[in-house]
Design a protein around this motif. Structure first.
Motif, PDB file in Angstrom:
ATOM      1  N   ARG A 112      -9.787   4.056  -1.694  1.00 13.56           N
ATOM      2  CA  ARG A 112      -8.819   2.977  -1.876  1.00 13.56           C
ATOM      3  C   ARG A 112      -8.959   2.461  -3.303  1.00 13.56           C
ATOM      4  O   ARG A 112     -10.051   2.112  -3.736  1.00 13.56           O
ATOM      5  CB  ARG A 112      -9.065   1.850  -0.878  1.00 13.56           C
TER       6      ARG A 112
ATOM      7  N   LEU B 150     -12.770   5.787   1.776  1.00 11.98           N
ATOM      8  CA  LEU B 150     -12.036   5.877   3.036  1.00 11.98           C
ATOM      9  C   LEU B 150     -12.526   7.088   3.831  1.00 11.98           C
ATOM     10  O   LEU B 150     -12.821   6.971   5.009  1.00 11.98           O
ATOM     11  CB  LEU B 150     -10.531   5.951   2.793  1.00 11.98           C
ATOM     12  N   HIS B 151     -12.582   8.252   3.168  1.00 13.93           N
ATOM     13  CA  HIS B 151     -13.073   9.483   3.802  1.00 13.93           C
ATOM     14  C   HIS B 151     -13.725  10.357   2.748  1.00 13.93           C
ATOM     15  O   HIS B 151     -13.089  10.694   1.746  1.00 13.93           O
ATOM     16  CB  HIS B 151     -11.937  10.267   4.468  1.00 13.93           C
TER      17      HIS B 151
ATOM     18  N   GLU C 198       0.828  -1.205   0.000  1.00  9.32           N
ATOM     19  CA  GLU C 198       0.000   0.000   0.000  1.00  9.32           C
ATOM     20  C   GLU C 198       0.861   1.253   0.000  1.00  9.32           C
ATOM     21  O   GLU C 198       1.858   1.347   0.690  1.00  9.32           O
ATOM     22  CB  GLU C 198      -0.898   0.017   1.236  1.00  9.32           C
TER      23      GLU C 198
ATOM     24  N   GLU D  49     -13.256   1.937  -2.950  1.00 11.54           N
ATOM     25  CA  GLU D  49     -13.718   1.928  -1.561  1.00 11.54           C
ATOM     26  C   GLU D  49     -13.601   3.344  -0.984  1.00 11.54           C
ATOM     27  O   GLU D  49     -12.576   4.006  -1.160  1.00 11.54           O
ATOM     28  CB  GLU D  49     -12.847   0.972  -0.752  1.00 11.54           C
TER      29      GLU D  49
ATOM     30  N   HIS E 240       0.329   5.723  -0.044  1.00 12.47           N
ATOM     31  CA  HIS E 240      -0.599   6.853   0.066  1.00 12.47           C
ATOM     32  C   HIS E 240      -0.159   7.866  -0.980  1.00 12.47           C
ATOM     33  O   HIS E 240       0.985   8.308  -0.996  1.00 12.47           O
ATOM     34  CB  HIS E 240      -0.570   7.484   1.450  1.00 12.47           C
TER      35      HIS E 240
ATOM     36  N   PHE F   7     -10.566  10.783   0.361  1.00 14.68           N
ATOM     37  CA  PHE F   7      -9.697   9.623   0.273  1.00 14.68           C
ATOM     38  C   PHE F   7     -10.481   8.390  -0.185  1.00 14.68           C
ATOM     39  O   PHE F   7     -11.580   8.136   0.316  1.00 14.68           O
ATOM     40  CB  PHE F   7      -9.098   9.296   1.644  1.00 14.68           C
TER      41      PHE F   7
ATOM     42  N   GLU G 122      -5.781  10.111  -2.557  1.00 17.84           N
ATOM     43  CA  GLU G 122      -6.400  11.333  -2.050  1.00 17.84           C
ATOM     44  C   GLU G 122      -6.346  12.428  -3.093  1.00 17.84           C
ATOM     45  O   GLU G 122      -5.405  12.510  -3.886  1.00 17.84           O
ATOM     46  CB  GLU G 122      -5.635  11.780  -0.802  1.00 17.84           C
TER      47      GLU G 122
ATOM     48  N   ASN H  80      -4.145   4.004  -0.831  1.00 25.81           N
ATOM     49  CA  ASN H  80      -4.923   5.115  -0.289  1.00 25.81           C
ATOM     50  C   ASN H  80      -4.674   6.315  -1.187  1.00 25.81           C
ATOM     51  O   ASN H  80      -3.575   6.873  -1.219  1.00 25.81           O
ATOM     52  CB  ASN H  80      -4.436   5.375   1.137  1.00 25.81           C
TER      53      ASN H  80
END
Length: 122
Positions: free
Chosen positions: A107, A88-89, A60, A86, A62, A105, A115, A113
């Motif tokens: 996925r 995340l935020h 993973e 997915e 970011h 954010f 953003e 991750n």
């Protein structure tokens, strides 16, 4: 400080479909392809996708992409989620980073991750 970034993905074609859609609201597009490597950017490739070339699976990462404004952050989020990413935020202000930090954010298909962020006031 960074000139470019490359990540390894399990399926380049699938990952490219995700990034084609998710980066479009941020002004990003495919700029260069050779073999099974794809480069994205605005005026030159700065974000690269390539196949996993090491033992095991990709790890993973970011990755935060600059958005011109808060509307672009929201458009990125909606585009990414529309591909099945997915959540995340959801888009919101993150005052713990700074008073104008507006980010969302998701996925991606490889578990990264991803953003979009705007640092400008409302």
């Amino acid at each position: 400080m960074l000139d470019h970034l490359s990540i390894q993905v399990a399926d380049v074609a699938s990952a490219a479909q995700f990034y084609d859609t998710a980066l479009a609201p941020l002004g990003g597009r495919r700029i260069l392809e050779f073999g099974d490597v794809v480069g994205y950017g605005v005026d030159r490739p700065v974000f690269w996708l390539g196949p996993v070339t090491t033992d095991g699976v990709a790890r993973e990462a970011h990755i935060a992409f600059v958005a011109a404004d808060r509307a672009a952050v929201t458009a990125f989020f909606e585009a990414a989620v529309g591909t099945g990413a997915e959540v995340l935020h959801e888009p919101r202000i993150w005052p713990e980073y700074h008073e104008h930090y507006f980010g969302a954010f998701v996925r991606d298909r490889d578990g990264n991750n991803v953003e979009a962020v705007c640092h400008l006031p409302g």
